[in-house]
Scaffold this motif. Structure first.
Motif, mmCIF file in Angstrom:
data_model
loop_
_atom_site.group_PDB
_atom_site.id
_atom_site.type_symbol
_atom_site.label_atom_id
_atom_site.label_comp_id
_atom_site.label_asym_id
_atom_site.label_seq_id
_atom_site.Cartn_x
_atom_site.Cartn_y
_atom_site.Cartn_z
ATOM 1 N N ARG A 141 0.811 -1.204 0.000
ATOM 2 C CA ARG A 141 0.000 0.000 0.000
ATOM 3 C C ARG A 141 0.851 1.263 0.000
ATOM 4 O O ARG A 141 0.506 2.248 -0.635
ATOM 5 N N ASP A 142 1.974 1.290 0.733
ATOM 6 C CA ASP A 142 2.794 2.494 0.755
ATOM 7 C C ASP A 142 3.407 2.746 -0.618
ATOM 8 O O ASP A 142 3.605 3.894 -1.025
ATOM 9 N N GLU A 143 3.697 1.674 -1.355
ATOM 10 C CA GLU A 143 4.197 1.822 -2.717
ATOM 11 C C GLU A 143 3.121 2.431 -3.613
ATOM 12 O O GLU A 143 3.404 3.298 -4.451
ATOM 13 N N ARG A 144 1.884 2.010 -3.437
ATOM 14 C CA ARG A 144 0.804 2.580 -4.226
ATOM 15 C C ARG A 144 0.671 4.070 -3.957
ATOM 16 O O ARG A 144 0.497 4.876 -4.883
ATOM 17 N N ALA A 145 0.735 4.467 -2.694
ATOM 18 C CA ALA A 145 0.623 5.883 -2.366
ATOM 19 C C ALA A 145 1.729 6.686 -3.024
ATOM 20 O O ALA A 145 1.498 7.788 -3.532
ATOM 21 N N THR A 146 2.925 6.126 -3.060
ATOM 22 C CA THR A 146 4.055 6.825 -3.675
ATOM 23 C C THR A 146 3.852 6.992 -5.164
ATOM 24 O O THR A 146 4.055 8.080 -5.717
ATOM 25 N N GLU A 189 1.290 9.700 -6.293
ATOM 26 C CA GLU A 189 1.514 11.099 -5.920
ATOM 27 C C GLU A 189 1.462 12.025 -7.127
ATOM 28 O O GLU A 189 0.773 13.041 -7.117
ATOM 29 N N ARG A 221 5.959 0.512 -10.179
ATOM 30 C CA ARG A 221 5.278 1.792 -9.950
ATOM 31 C C ARG A 221 4.262 2.124 -11.047
ATOM 32 O O ARG A 221 3.788 3.256 -11.136
#
Length: 460
Positions: free
Chosen positions: A32-37, A40, A247
């Protein structure tokens, strides 16, 4: 066997990932943190260009001298054109006036931050050099130039993000069609060889696209409604693609649960993928907590039709962009170039006018989030941290703007056009009013900036 330390694993990780990508290895979705990045830049952008281009621009909406109803890129289906006859259009697809740098400049000057182009539409024709098919621009047309690679490079040079549309449905491939019947776009038939099409054709083509074009940031799927597609296949495909490009942003049409032009599931959710895809419409109340992108035509068609002059005016297009941003979404506005590679003049003129407004007011669109005060009758709000932008469509004749929905007195107010401080009054009803000049800076939308008081401001 020597002990493998944590440090050795970390040093080896880039090489292991590269090897897995080259093989198209299966892997789970990024955390999930990769998705947020990776989301952006997309959330910051708010405004992008959609490009529908392919051999359907050759007939341009006319078949055997008769105009074919419907959108231009569907002419193969609407006119039931046999595959051998449709292939003759590719022999006439030689866009000598295609200038990728000019296309990107047009998008950039309009204030757009990314471009999505059809790499393969429902007719199966690929605008890139595909080694798994000869039904592409390099082998089936006299042009013999990889359009996707050229446009991706141009976008990268000019600082725009880049993505490709790819159709899961394919009217040209035998394993993706109704067996023994020239029926296009059926939702009911099933082909027992569809899995072979996915594994030996679609996945290899998508791998080719990603490995040949490191600047691809988005994969925009469509045509997922065919009976042989499923959420299970969609998840497998998304995992396959993220193993190659972790990404990569993927729309929800990689799945099978989108319900029509609303672009969401029946429960109002994205489903698979990173963002929902409303088409030709803006959700009336927005989609709180959901990433979404409205795609829309400037006239009545996506692919070029020579006689479609039903153009939306610049006021409508700009106010739609503002409406979308005020509800927390992105706006993907389409152009349909001609067969010789020219974006139609009516599209260019509207984009030029939108760009002039964005040059002066873009800060009220880029990186903003949904309105904290609802949708006032006089216009829309967008917000960015402690700043609220009031987009005024209907300039008050008496010069007094009631700040609908605002419950705390703003600390300051000014117009983006001149940045001069404006007087804020509190009416007897507890509402706040800003005194405006008599003349509006813009006949389309004038932007009033409100700096919220610290107690009401929310972090971005």
């Amino acid at each position: 066997m020597a002990k493998l330390t944590l440090g050795a694993l970390r040093r080896a990780a880039p090489f292991l990932l590269l090897a897995a990508s080259a093989l198209g290895a299966q892997a789970g979705p990024p955390p999930r943190d990769e998705r947020a990045t990776r989301m952006e830049w997309w959330r910051e952008a708010r405004f992008g260009m959609f490009i529908h281009w392919g051999v359907y621009a050759v007939p341009a909406g006319t078949y055997h001298g008769e105009r074919v109803a419907g959108i231009g890129e569907w002419i193969m289906s609407r006119a039931q054109i046999p595959i051998p006859e449709y292939e003759t259009f590719a022999r006439r697809f030689a866009p000598a006036r295609f200038d990728p740098d000019a296309w990107v400049r047009t998008a950039k000057q309009a204030g757009m931050k990314y471009i999505i182009i059809t790499s393969k539409h429902h007719d199966g024709f690929a605008l890139f050099d595909s080694k798994v098919s000869r039904w592409d621009i390099m082998d089936a047309s006299p042009y013999r130039r990889d359009v996707i690679h050229a446009l991706a490079a141009a976008a990268h040079r000019q600082g725009l993000r880049f993505g490709v549309y790819y159709s899961i449905m394919d009217w040209h491939h035998p394993d993706a069609q109704a067996p023994n019947a020239p029926v296009y776009n059926s939702r009911t038939w099933s082909n027992p060889e569809f899995g072979r099409y996915v594994e030996t054709y679609m996945k290899p083509q998508l791998r080719e696209l990603l490995l040949a074009n490191p600047n691809i940031d988005v994969l925009w799927f469509d045509g997922e409604w065919v009976a042989d597609w499923s959420d299970e296949r969609g998840k497998d495909l998304a995992d396959f693609l993220h193993a190659i490009r972790p990404r990569l942003i993927i729309n929800n049409r990689v799945g099978h649960t989108r319900q029509g032009l609303s672009g969401l599931t029946t429960e109002g959710r994205v489903g698979l993928g990173d963002f929902g895809t409303p088409e030709q419409q803006v959700p009336p109340e927005g989609l709180p907590g959901v990433d979404w992108e409205t795609c829309m035509t400037m006239n009545s068609t996506w692919g070029f039709k020579s006689y479609d002059d039903d153009w939306k005016d610049t006021r409508t297009l700009l106010r739609t962009l503002i409406d979308v941003a005020s509800k927390g979404g992105n706006f993907l506005l389409n152009v349909g170039p001609t067969a010789d590679g020219v974006i139609p003049a009516p599209s260019v003129s509207r984009l030029h006018e939108m760009g002039a407004w964005m040059a002066a007011n873009g800060e009220a669109i880029y990186g903003t989030t949904a309105s904290p005060y609802g949708m006032p009758a006089w216009g829309r709000y967008t917000t960015k941290g402690s700043t609220v932008y009031a987009h005024i469509f209907d300039w008050p004749k008496e010069g007094r703007l009631v700040l609908t929905g605002v419950t705390a007195r703003p600390a300051r107010a000014w117009l983006l056009a001149d940045r001069k401080p404006l007087e804020i009054e509190e009416a007897d009803s507890g509402r706040f009013v800003v005194r405006l000049p008599k003349v509006a800076p813009s006949t389309i939308a004038s932007v009033l900036v409100l700096e919220r008081a610290p107690a009401e401001a929310t972090p971005r």
